[in-house]
Design a protein around this motif. Structure first.
Motif, PDB file in Angstrom:
ATOM      1  N   ASP A 195      27.665  45.386  53.210  1.00  0.00           N
ATOM      2  CA  ASP A 195      28.625  45.412  52.104  1.00  0.00           C
ATOM      3  C   ASP A 195      30.075  45.333  52.570  1.00  0.00           C
ATOM      4  O   ASP A 195      30.978  45.200  51.729  1.00  0.00           O
ATOM      5  N   LEU A 196      30.317  45.446  53.867  1.00  0.00           N
ATOM      6  CA  LEU A 196      31.680  45.593  54.362  1.00  0.00           C
ATOM      7  C   LEU A 196      32.041  44.488  55.347  1.00  0.00           C
ATOM      8  O   LEU A 196      31.251  44.135  56.225  1.00  0.00           O
ATOM      9  N   SER A 197      33.255  43.974  55.200  1.00  0.00           N
ATOM     10  CA  SER A 197      33.763  42.934  56.094  1.00  0.00           C
ATOM     11  C   SER A 197      34.314  43.553  57.371  1.00  0.00           C
ATOM     12  O   SER A 197      34.671  44.743  57.394  1.00  0.00           O
ATOM     13  N   PRO A 198      34.452  42.763  58.438  1.00  0.00           N
ATOM     14  CA  PRO A 198      35.073  43.283  59.665  1.00  0.00           C
ATOM     15  C   PRO A 198      36.516  43.729  59.412  1.00  0.00           C
ATOM     16  O   PRO A 198      37.199  43.222  58.513  1.00  0.00           O
ATOM     17  N   MET A 199      36.992  44.653  60.233  1.00  0.00           N
ATOM     18  CA  MET A 199      38.336  45.188  60.053  1.00  0.00           C
ATOM     19  C   MET A 199      39.386  44.083  60.125  1.00  0.00           C
ATOM     20  O   MET A 199      40.348  44.060  59.344  1.00  0.00           O
ATOM     21  N   GLY A 200      39.245  43.177  61.088  1.00  0.00           N
ATOM     22  CA  GLY A 200      40.220  42.106  61.234  1.00  0.00           C
ATOM     23  C   GLY A 200      40.292  41.199  60.020  1.00  0.00           C
ATOM     24  O   GLY A 200      41.367  40.680  59.682  1.00  0.00           O
TER      25      GLY A 200
END
Length: 396
Positions: free
Chosen positions: A45-50
């Protein structure tokens, strides 16, 4: 692009300063991220921080350069397919990102250029979207939400460690409360919604609602109360879960809030974005899905509040300790009367699908820009990583 809404004359904070603050927070977040982690996707559900960092600056460029100034898209033609969420599957994003150093350099250049345009460029300043700096506030809040998503990524990064680290001391708190602090509210007409500049389209169009008499807890449900639920067998698939909750429970095998651990000596701890903490009994419980919140409420012979009840109580000064956890409400996310999508059609409208539930109040990881009584967050009922807890209500 839709016509601009009439805006309130209520004084607002300096939104250019607020945007600058979010820029600084974005830079600090990426700088603090270990280089071996900023491309990683820790949860589907979550994209990479960058990606979150880059997406925020890309969205600024789209609004200012393309939609207001009418410039052609950047020569980096693939940016649209990487940074528009609907064009870029989450699992593909990390591998397509440039280096962190390039991202930081580009981000700082964007920040300086965009703030200059927002302060000084006549064509930008005269655009209807800049009336009372509406677009500035919209971008600042957009970035604040992505910064909170970054903390959710950090949470999952902590949770992927094979064993919990040694718990840090309990964080100090300044308030205590009884666990039966009910406030009784008479029925009648109440006002919900806002026409302030710094609101999203789903909050706008203030309107009256009629409330039946109800009681609501002054404070969110605490860790101690969830411990009692766990130890009494509350996570067994019994009647208080309901059919959908029971199906979710059996599918996931969940037996406690997200990040809860039990050490060998029996100490209960919880892993959060900043590490693992000994559970503080009086602290608001966090890491709970709507299914868990609803099951606890039914088990406790209560219910979740409707978002109108929550907002009325918040505006009346009855609610305490808001802003520590996003608080699940009983109802799904639906449009207010006279809703109009703004500043683009897809911000809220696609999520009026009957599958998303409302959360109110903001969390300890939310920027103050998002902590207002009318703010409506929304997620599907299975989500636990959104810093969510709840409080109880009862009909009278």
């Amino acid at each position: 692009m839709n016509a601009v809404h009439p805006l309130s004359s209520t004084p607002e904070p300096d939104l250019l300063d607020a945007l600058h603050t979010q820029h600084q927070r974005l830079n600090a977040a990426l700088e603090a991220t270990p280089r071996q982690e900023w491309r990683n996707q820790y949860h589907p559900d979550l994209s990479p921080m960058g990606w979150h960092y880059a997406h925020c600056h890309f969205i600024e460029a789209v609004w200012l350069q393309e939609r207001i100034l009418g410039n052609a898209p950047c020569q980096q033609h693939d940016w649209h397919t990487l940074y528009f969420p609907e064009l870029s599957p989450k699992w593909r994003r990390g591998g397509r990102l440039p280096s962190a150093e390039r991202l930081l350099t580009w981000g700082r250049e964007c920040q300086e250029r965009h703030r200059r345009l927002l302060r000084e460029d006549p064509q930008v300043r005269q655009h209807p979207l800049l009336e009372q700096d509406y677009l500035v506030g919209f971008l600042a809040q957009h970035h604040a939400m992505h910064l909170e998503s970054l903390e959710q990524v950090r949470w999952w990064a902590q949770l992927t460690r094979p064993t919990p680290p040694v718990p840090v001391p309990t964080r100090p708190r300044t308030t205590t409360w009884p666990t039966t602090d009910w406030a009784w509210i008479p029925g009648g007409e109440a006002s919900v919604g806002s026409d302030a500049v710094i609101t999203f389209d789903n909050e706008r169009s203030p309107h009256p609602v009629t409330l039946e008499p109800y009681a609501i807890r002054s404070h969110p449900v605490s860790n101690a109360e969830i411990i009692a639920f766990v130890e009494s067998g509350g996570y067994a698939p019994e009647e208080h879960w309901g059919p959908d909750g029971e199906a979710w429970l059996e599918r996931t095998g969940v037996s406690a809030p997200l990040g809860w651990w039990r050490l060998r000596d029996g100490t209960r701890v919880q892993t959060l974005p900043d590490g693992t903490h000994t559970l503080e009994p009086e602290a608001p419980a966090v890491g709970l899905s709507w299914f868990e919140a609803n099951a606890y409420a039914r088990w406790a012979n209560a219910r979740l509040p409707h978002e109108h009840e929550w907002e009325h109580a918040a505006r009346s000064g009855i609610l305490r300790d808001t802003g520590h956890v996003w608080e699940w409400c009983a109802n799904t996310f639906q449009p207010y009367p006279c809703f109009r999508p703004f500043p683009y059609d897809e911000y809220s409208a696609p999520w009026f699908d009957g599958a998303h539930y409302v959360l109110r109040g903001g969390s300890a990881w939310s920027d103050p820009l998002l902590k207002r009584p009318t703010m409506r967050n929304f997620f599907t009922p299975d989500k636990r990583h959104v810093f969510s807890g709840f409080r109880l209500a009862r009909s009278l």
